[in-house]
Design an enzyme around this catalytic site. Structure first.
Site, PDB file in Angstrom:
ATOM      1  N   PRO A  89     -59.151  -4.660 -17.618  1.00 45.20           N
ATOM      2  CA  PRO A  89     -58.449  -5.308 -16.301  1.00 45.20           C
ATOM      3  C   PRO A  89     -59.771  -5.749 -15.868  1.00 45.20           C
ATOM      4  O   PRO A  89     -59.315  -6.137 -14.361  1.00 45.20           O
ATOM      5  CB  PRO A  89     -57.964  -3.891 -16.199  1.00 45.20           C
ATOM      6  CG  PRO A  89     -59.157  -2.828 -16.951  1.00 45.20           C
ATOM      7  CD  PRO A  89     -58.863  -3.313 -18.321  1.00 45.20           C
ATOM      8  N   GLU A 116     -60.215   5.692 -21.421  1.00 46.65           N
ATOM      9  CA  GLU A 116     -60.495   5.945 -20.418  1.00 46.65           C
ATOM     10  C   GLU A 116     -61.497   4.432 -19.889  1.00 46.65           C
ATOM     11  O   GLU A 116     -61.322   3.348 -19.065  1.00 46.65           O
ATOM     12  CB  GLU A 116     -61.688   6.981 -19.103  1.00 46.65           C
ATOM     13  CG  GLU A 116     -61.885   6.525 -18.478  1.00 46.65           C
ATOM     14  CD  GLU A 116     -61.399   6.423 -17.231  1.00 46.65           C
ATOM     15  OE1 GLU A 116     -61.653   6.254 -16.396  1.00 46.65           O
ATOM     16  OE2 GLU A 116     -60.235   7.587 -16.954  1.00 46.65           O
ATOM     17  N   ARG A 154     -49.121 -20.729 -30.435  1.00 39.69           N
ATOM     18  CA  ARG A 154     -48.363 -22.695 -30.054  1.00 39.69           C
ATOM     19  C   ARG A 154     -49.002 -23.570 -29.437  1.00 39.69           C
ATOM     20  O   ARG A 154     -48.407 -24.431 -29.778  1.00 39.69           O
ATOM     21  CB  ARG A 154     -47.428 -21.605 -29.087  1.00 39.69           C
ATOM     22  CG  ARG A 154     -48.152 -21.736 -27.354  1.00 39.69           C
ATOM     23  CD  ARG A 154     -46.829 -20.954 -26.637  1.00 39.69           C
ATOM     24  NE  ARG A 154     -45.858 -21.916 -26.683  1.00 39.69           N
ATOM     25  CZ  ARG A 154     -45.334 -22.307 -25.546  1.00 39.69           C
ATOM     26  NH1 ARG A 154     -46.625 -23.571 -25.266  1.00 39.69           N
ATOM     27  NH2 ARG A 154     -44.317 -23.309 -26.452  1.00 39.69           N
ATOM     28  N   ASP A 169     -45.906 -28.388 -20.971  1.00 44.80           N
ATOM     29  CA  ASP A 169     -44.903 -26.749 -20.140  1.00 44.80           C
ATOM     30  C   ASP A 169     -46.174 -26.558 -19.358  1.00 44.80           C
ATOM     31  O   ASP A 169     -46.747 -27.255 -18.550  1.00 44.80           O
ATOM     32  CB  ASP A 169     -45.571 -25.598 -20.867  1.00 44.80           C
ATOM     33  CG  ASP A 169     -44.340 -25.195 -22.540  1.00 44.80           C
ATOM     34  OD1 ASP A 169     -43.291 -25.691 -22.266  1.00 44.80           O
ATOM     35  OD2 ASP A 169     -45.706 -24.852 -23.522  1.00 44.80           O
TER      36      ASP A 169
END
Length: 249
Positions: A89, A116, A154, A169
């Protein structure tokens, strides 16, 4: 391309790696996809991969030794120096541009954490990249890793049936993609725009570009700051009144 995922839950990847675009790409031999349980590299009799943090505090921290051993084993097996990606994160936000960059690599290793966090020595001395898929909390790095892998694979030549799909895209051009329509030409009183059934390809492409600009302006105006726009497009966008897309059309 070879992609290895270090995870404590390799079973989570069985369906993902065997279905849809990823499954087809693997069957064609375009990409090798493997989920490796780094618990197998634990060097203690209980096969523990985590421990209490020095200095106290809640939660458990992933130990460095099994993660280092797993990556080094994969590196030796493939005889390559992989791009080692920590799903975290705190990492750089994953984007289409990052996917395009990673798609040029020969070997990727993605590390999925739990608990953690990671021992800081993994971050400092083993990984080459840290990636996050957004500002929210998940139970582990597996789902983010699946997201990154799907986005990267992809883009590999031969994976998609239509090679232009990845090029047009959303985000690939720096803009959101234009609207799409298919049969029937009229559904519940709503018709396909006349331009799309006109057969005039130059006009269709011009309409799609315009719609892409309008959609980006409405939904993600921040993208226009870095998108490659012509002087004419910049002037046109600046002249538009602040109104809804429906009114603009």
């Amino acid at each position: 391309m070879r992609i290895d995922v270090l995870t404590l839950f390799p079973e989570m990847f069985e369906g993902v790696f065997g279905a849809s675009i990823l499954g087809k790409a693997k069957a064609k031999g375009i990409v090798s996809l493997e989920a490796v349980n780094f618990r197998d590299y634990a060097n203690n009799k209980h096969n523990t991969v985590d421990d209490y943090p020095y200095g106290g505090g809640g939660g458990m921290v992933l130990k460095p030794d099994p993660v280092f051993a797993a990556v080094e084993d994969l590196q030796n097996e493939a005889d390559s120096k992989p791009r080692v990606i920590l799903m975290c994160p705190q990492g750089e936000t994953f984007t289409q541009q990052k996917a395009e960059e990673l798609s040029k690599e020969k070997h990727l290793v993605l590390i999925c954490g739990h608990y953690e966090g990671y021992d800081e020595r993994i971050r400092e001395h083993l990984v080459t990249d840290e990636l996050s898929i957004g500002d929210y909390v998940l139970t582990g790095g597996e789902i983010p890793a699946m997201t990154v892998i799907d986005s990267v694979v992809r883009l590999l030549p031969g994976v998609l049936g239509n090679e232009t799909s990845a090029i047009t895209d959303s985000y690939s051009t720096g803009l959101l993609e234009h609207p799409h329509y298919t049969r029937p030409p009229e559904f519940r009183g709503w018709s396909v725009p006349d331009i799309l059934v006109s057969g005039h390809h130059a006009n269709i492409e011009a309409w799609r570009r315009e719609q892409s600009l309008l959609r980006t302006l409405e939904r993600r105006p921040d993208l226009l700051q870095t998108a490659e726009l012509t002087a004419k497009e910049k002037k046109w966008l600046a002249s538009l009144p602040k109104q809804s897309k429906t009114e603009q059309q």
